[in-house]
Design an enzyme around this catalytic site. Structure first.
Site, mmCIF file in Angstrom:
data_model
loop_
_atom_site.group_PDB
_atom_site.id
_atom_site.type_symbol
_atom_site.label_atom_id
_atom_site.label_comp_id
_atom_site.label_asym_id
_atom_site.label_seq_id
_atom_site.Cartn_x
_atom_site.Cartn_y
_atom_site.Cartn_z
ATOM 1 N N HIS A 25 3.223 6.647 11.640
ATOM 2 C CA HIS A 25 4.398 5.918 11.721
ATOM 3 C C HIS A 25 5.551 6.764 11.961
ATOM 4 C CE1 HIS A 25 3.915 1.813 11.015
ATOM 5 N NE2 HIS A 25 3.601 1.722 9.761
ATOM 6 N N GLU A 63 0.654 5.795 7.506
ATOM 7 C CA GLU A 63 1.996 6.269 7.287
ATOM 8 C C GLU A 63 2.698 7.337 8.101
ATOM 9 O OE1 GLU A 63 3.337 3.535 6.020
ATOM 10 O OE2 GLU A 63 1.449 2.690 5.087
ATOM 11 N N GLY A 88 0.649 -1.184 0.059
ATOM 12 C CA GLY A 88 -0.118 0.021 -0.096
ATOM 13 C C GLY A 88 0.869 1.366 0.100
ATOM 14 N N ALA A 89 1.866 1.333 0.921
ATOM 15 C CA ALA A 89 2.555 2.468 0.915
ATOM 16 C C ALA A 89 3.736 2.292 2.022
ATOM 17 C CB ALA A 89 1.690 3.565 1.733
ATOM 18 N N ASN A 131 8.833 5.825 5.085
ATOM 19 C CA ASN A 131 10.157 6.214 5.041
ATOM 20 C C ASN A 131 10.070 7.810 5.606
ATOM 21 O OD1 ASN A 131 10.806 4.176 3.025
ATOM 22 N ND2 ASN A 131 9.467 5.455 1.752
HETATM 23 N N1 B3K Z 1 5.661 -0.611 6.599
HETATM 24 C C1 B3K Z 1 5.181 -0.606 5.476
HETATM 25 C C2 B3K Z 1 5.217 -2.270 4.969
HETATM 26 C C3 B3K Z 1 6.459 -2.982 4.364
HETATM 27 C C4 B3K Z 1 6.220 -4.015 3.673
HETATM 28 C C5 B3K Z 1 7.323 -4.988 3.408
HETATM 29 N N2 B3K Z 1 7.217 -5.999 2.768
HETATM 30 C C6 B3K Z 1 3.939 -0.114 5.259
HETATM 31 C C7 B3K Z 1 3.057 0.059 6.455
HETATM 32 O O1 B3K Z 1 2.666 -1.095 7.102
HETATM 33 O O2 B3K Z 1 2.867 0.998 6.930
HETATM 34 ZN ZN ZN Z 2 2.397 0.329 8.808
#
Ligand code: B3K
Ligand code: ZN
Length: 880
Positions: A308, A305, A268-269, A272
């Site tokens: 996070h 996101e 999905g996204a 970073n």
């Molecule tokens: N942290 C990423 C997911 C990464 C998946 C790698 N196979 C998106 C998320 O959960 O926000």
């Molecule tokens: Zn996530």
């Protein structure tokens, strides 16, 4: 491409690195075929580490050009490369030193979409979980936090924007044809949060003033010409930033926050630091091309996101076993955000449906694993519904157990104590223990025991003594690697609803005041309520306070009583859904045995009354009218599943409901909101109700006119795709359906996201005949096999969303998936492994389909050069 080595990683093997990274400076010279990467890393040997210890850095498909120590070439006898590492010997014992690693890679040939790749002419990275090692040799693990400086050089005509994490340092001309940009991220971060984007993109800009008055520049980059479709995402971003300040006191911490939408993306996204990269499906929306569900997803994923930034980035995970520390918690936070932006009960109902549809089957099958797994072969296979959705439910239960105030205190302590850390679940739980004074030892089993607990509930009413007793008993079936389970701490919210619909306010005798929650901690527990004025009805697991299966003999009258009177809207829906589920399970079993189906008139009466009840919000009525899906029914039946029988039974029940409520359904079908499209929850609720009602009306009428008219009159994608769905699914062979599909295609041919809907709708037409249609779409020249969204739209929708089509009794669906998985695995293992999980419940099928499934799985296992991703899934699915 990596092939499987069979290596298994264990939680108990955790060990910090021998060397500590202080900072890293990266320089990229972007080129489609030969991108040069120079990485200068400052390190020192960790105190106490043997002076002979080697520096072992991770790498994958890299070509090493040169290697230096403090600016001098390292003698080739002092280092070696293996397919997955760079090993350097003889490094200084004390003090910091600098390693310079130069590598070359080809973004254009990177079809795995991990590391640095090209999508529609844009350079883009994906590093979580282990993609950074495909960019340069490094300690590619989440507990190695470093400060990054990044310089990007590229041809001006190849990449207009050059972006990376953190704040912009400066940029300009590099030489005649090339320019450069430099970025500095002051926040130490693990390599999985690194990002780089280079390309010629359209840009929309805005700004946000944080709670302390700092102005943050907000930028969303999309393909040229799509700028007008990024407005909703920008609005959702600003609302998310404000919400995290208001609800958690969390402020954004850089001068700029950027989002880039790309069309080829495995998920999905990605969060970073300061530079989120999104699948454009979760950024782009306008009324013409996006549905209400798309808008809601965009809002949720933008928020996820963004959240996070604190739960994941400022505090990250010590190792990948702790993935739920960031994912479960962040899903919990995005759920709460969406609930605040929309109708909270309707949002919760959608969450329960999703959890039961995806996580419960995972927990009940060969891929079951704890919220915090203890071993893995391929970490990318653990971005699962269990880690995300059950992980979120566990956080939600912590709040239920502690109460809102202590939960917030625990979160504050977590942010304060662990900011800048790579933390563990133990660290997280310790904050709540300290903030509340509660013991969470038994509760912590939610992180280590896999499987969905069952709670059987019985009650006893004594009219003479006016006493009501509740007996609870928990059990947890074995899951792979865990044969014996200990009793869990299960918080079950409850209410006693009296005959007049009011709620009993007393507490159970002898127990500490429960405040509406039974804390089931032993295998068996009972509660006794006295002075109850009349036989109460027990409403249990209110709001789905615990992710468990409840087994309770409750009469249809009692369920209706809950559905009418429960003070909690979610419980009212649960009672309706329980009633529908019971009926559908009974009908499906009878259909499987070739027997006559029971009348659905009682269920129909309740649902039609609900449809007509104007005191209920439309979105709630739409949820109540959406019967449990065929997969839901299969999950409840549990074994010897015949998908055709379930389909037939469900259709028959729907027809009875449709006939019973024809007038109401035809009325509601015409009541989508008038005027220009607005994506708000209220308007979306009206459209959902109209769409569901349309589907019932068509079933009763037995001819497609009404859907055809709705399709022709639709002025937004929600209504258009609803109409196209009912047309193609109820009347697949009709001229109207064919024409509508052709009209849709002609109109949206150049819009991949809208065309994905066109593929999915056709892939999910019930019945064995759909397989041929899927094959012909798959083999048509215009089908883009390199685009994950397109693959998911067709193969994913068919295998995970079409029970009768995919489970055709001759096994043709399984064979199709097997051959696609083998083919896709050569280019994109992550995508292939994810598609294959559609078969995770194969052992609950009836014998013939089970055998066909097994043969298909065995054919995958026999294929050459399988990736670790697919090998891991297929081996676990076949393990007995
Ligand atoms: N942290 C990423 C997911 C990464 C998946 C790698 N196979 C998106 C998320 O959960 O926000
Ligand atoms: Zn996530």
């Amino acid at each position: 491409m990596r092939t499987d080595t069979g290596q298994v990683y264990k939680l108990t093997d955790y060990k910090p690195t021998d060397f500590v990274v202080e900072r890293i400076d990266l320089t990229f010279e972007l080129d489609p075929k030969q991108t040069k990467v120079v990485s200068r890393v400052i390190l020192h040997r960790r105190e106490g580490v043997d002076a002979h210890a080697e520096l072992v850095l991770d790498g994958d498909e890299l070509s090493l050009d040169s290697l230096q120590l403090d600016g001098n070439d390292i003698d080739p006898s002092l280092y070696e490369t293996t397919p997955e590492s760079l090993i350097i010997r003889g490094l200084p014992d004390s003090g910091p030193f600098e390693i310079t690693v130069s590598t070359t890679l080809s973004p254009e040939s990177n079809t795995q979409l991990m590391g640095l790749y090209r999508t529609n002419g844009v350079y883009c990275t994906q590093c979580e979980a282990e993609g950074f090692r495909r960019i340069t040799y490094f300690y590619d693990r989440p507990d190695v936090l470093a400060v990054y400086t990044v310089t990007i050089i590229a041809r001006k005509d190849d990449a207009k924007y050059l972006l990376s994490n953190g704040n912009f340092l400066g940029g300009g001309n590099y030489d005649e044809d090339r320019h450069f940009a430099a970025w500095f991220d002051p926040h130490p971060k693990p390599s999985y949060l690194f990002a780089l984007v280079g390309g010629d993109l359209g840009l929309i800009e805005d700004s946000f003033t944080t709670m302390s008055g700092r102005e943050v520049a907000l930028k969303i980059y999309v393909e040229h010409g799509k700028e007008g479709r990024a407005g909703y995402a920008m609005d959702a971003l600003k609302r998310s930033m404000k919400w995290d300040e208001d609800v958690y006191g969390r402020e954004y911490d850089l001068d700029i926050f950027q989002i880039v939408a790309v069309s080829d993306f495995n998920m999905g996204a990605m969060e970073n630091k300061g530079l989120n990269v999104f699948n454009d499906k979760y950024v782009l929306a306008d009324p013409e091309t996006a549905t209400d569900a798309d808008y809601a997803n965009i809002e949720a994923i933008i928020a996820h996101e963004y959240f996070h930034n604190w739960t994941g980035n400022r505090i990250t995970c010590r190792d990948w076993f702790q993935l739920c520390l960031k994912e479960g918690l962040t899903v919990y936070r995005d759920h709460a955000f969406s609930a605040d932006q929309r109708s909270a009960p309707v949002k919760r109902i959608a969450e329960i449906r999703l959890l039961k549809a995806h996580q419960f089957p995972e927990d009940a099958g060969p891929l079951a694993h704890p919220v915090r797994p203890e071993t893995y072969r391929e970490i990318n296979n653990f971005y699962t519904a269990t880690v995300y959705e059950k992980g979120s439910e566990v956080v939600r239960m912590i709040r239920t157990v502690l109460g809102a105030d202590d939960f917030r205190k625990g979160m504050d302590l977590y942010f304060e104590r662990h900011d800048g850390d790579a933390a563990t679940i133990e660290d997280f739980l310790a904050c709540f223990v300290e903030a509340s004074g509660r013991d969470l030892k038994q509760f912590a089993l939610w992180y280590s025991q896999a499987g969905t607990p069952s709670v059987s509930v019985s009650t006893d009413w004594n009219e003479t003594s006016r006493t009501f007793k509740v007996f609870l008993e928990q059990s947890l079936a074995p899951t792979p690697g865990q044969s014996r389970k200990a009793p869990m701490h299960i918080p079950l919210a409850y209410g006693l609803i009296l005959p007049d619909g009011s709620e009993f306010e007393g507490q159970p005798d002898g127990a500490v005041a429960t405040d509406g929650v039974f804390h089931l901690t032993k295998r068996k527990q009972s509660y006794s309520f006295t002075d109850v004025c009349g036989r109460p009805v027990l409403s249990i697991n209110r709001g789905f306070s615990a992710p468990v299966n409840i087994a309770m003999e409750q009469s249809a009258d009692d369920l209706v009583h809950i559905a009418r009177h429960d003070s909690d809207g979610v419980s009212r829906w649960q009672a309706l859904n329980e009633q529908a589920t019971r009926h559908l399970v009974t009908a499906s079993k009878l259909a499987r045995d070739g027997r006559n189906l029971p009348s659905a008139s009682e269920l129909a009466g309740i649902l039609v009354d609900t449809a007509a009840d104007e005191s209920l919000e439309p979105a709630f009525r739409a949820q109540a009218l959406s019967l449990p899906s065929e997969s839901d029914i299969a999950r409840e039946i549990g074994s010897n599943i015949d998908p055709d029988a379930i389909h037939a039974a469900r259709q028959a029940v729907m027809s009875e409901i449709a006939a019973a409520g024809l007038d109401i359904f035809t009325d509601l079908a015409g009541r989508a909101p008038a005027g220009p499209y607005r994506p708000d929850a209220e308007s979306a609720g009206l459209r959902a109700l109209a769409g569901t009602a349309l589907s019932y009306a068509l079933m009763a009428e037995g001819q497609p006119d009404r859907a055809k008219a709705a399709f022709d009159a639709a002025d937004n994608m929600t209504v258009l795709s609803q109409a196209l769905q009912v047309l193609t699914h109820h009347f697949p062979a009709s001229q109207d359906a064919k024409e509508a599909l052709a009209t849709f295609k002609a109109r949206f041919e150049t819009d991949p996201l809208a065309m994905d809907k066109w593929y999915s709708l056709q892939a999910t037409v019930p019945g064995a005949q759909t397989l041929a249609c899927v094959e012909s779409l798959l083999n048509s020249r215009e089908f883009d096999r390199s685009n994950p969204n397109r693959i998911r739209a067709l193969i994913g929708a068919f295998s995970a969303g079409n029970p009768t089509g995919f489970n055709a009794a001759d096994g043709a669906g399984y064979r199709l998936l097997a051959s696609e998985v083998i083919d896709i695995d050569r280019r994109n293992p992550q995508l292939a492994a994810r598609l294959l999980t559609a078969m995770r419940s194969w052992r609950s099928l009836e014998a013939e389909r089970q055998e066909q499934s097994r043969l298909a799985l065995v054919s995958i296992r026999a294929a050459n050069n399988l990736s670790p991703d697919v090998s891991d899934i297929v081996d676990r699915m076949l393990a007995s």
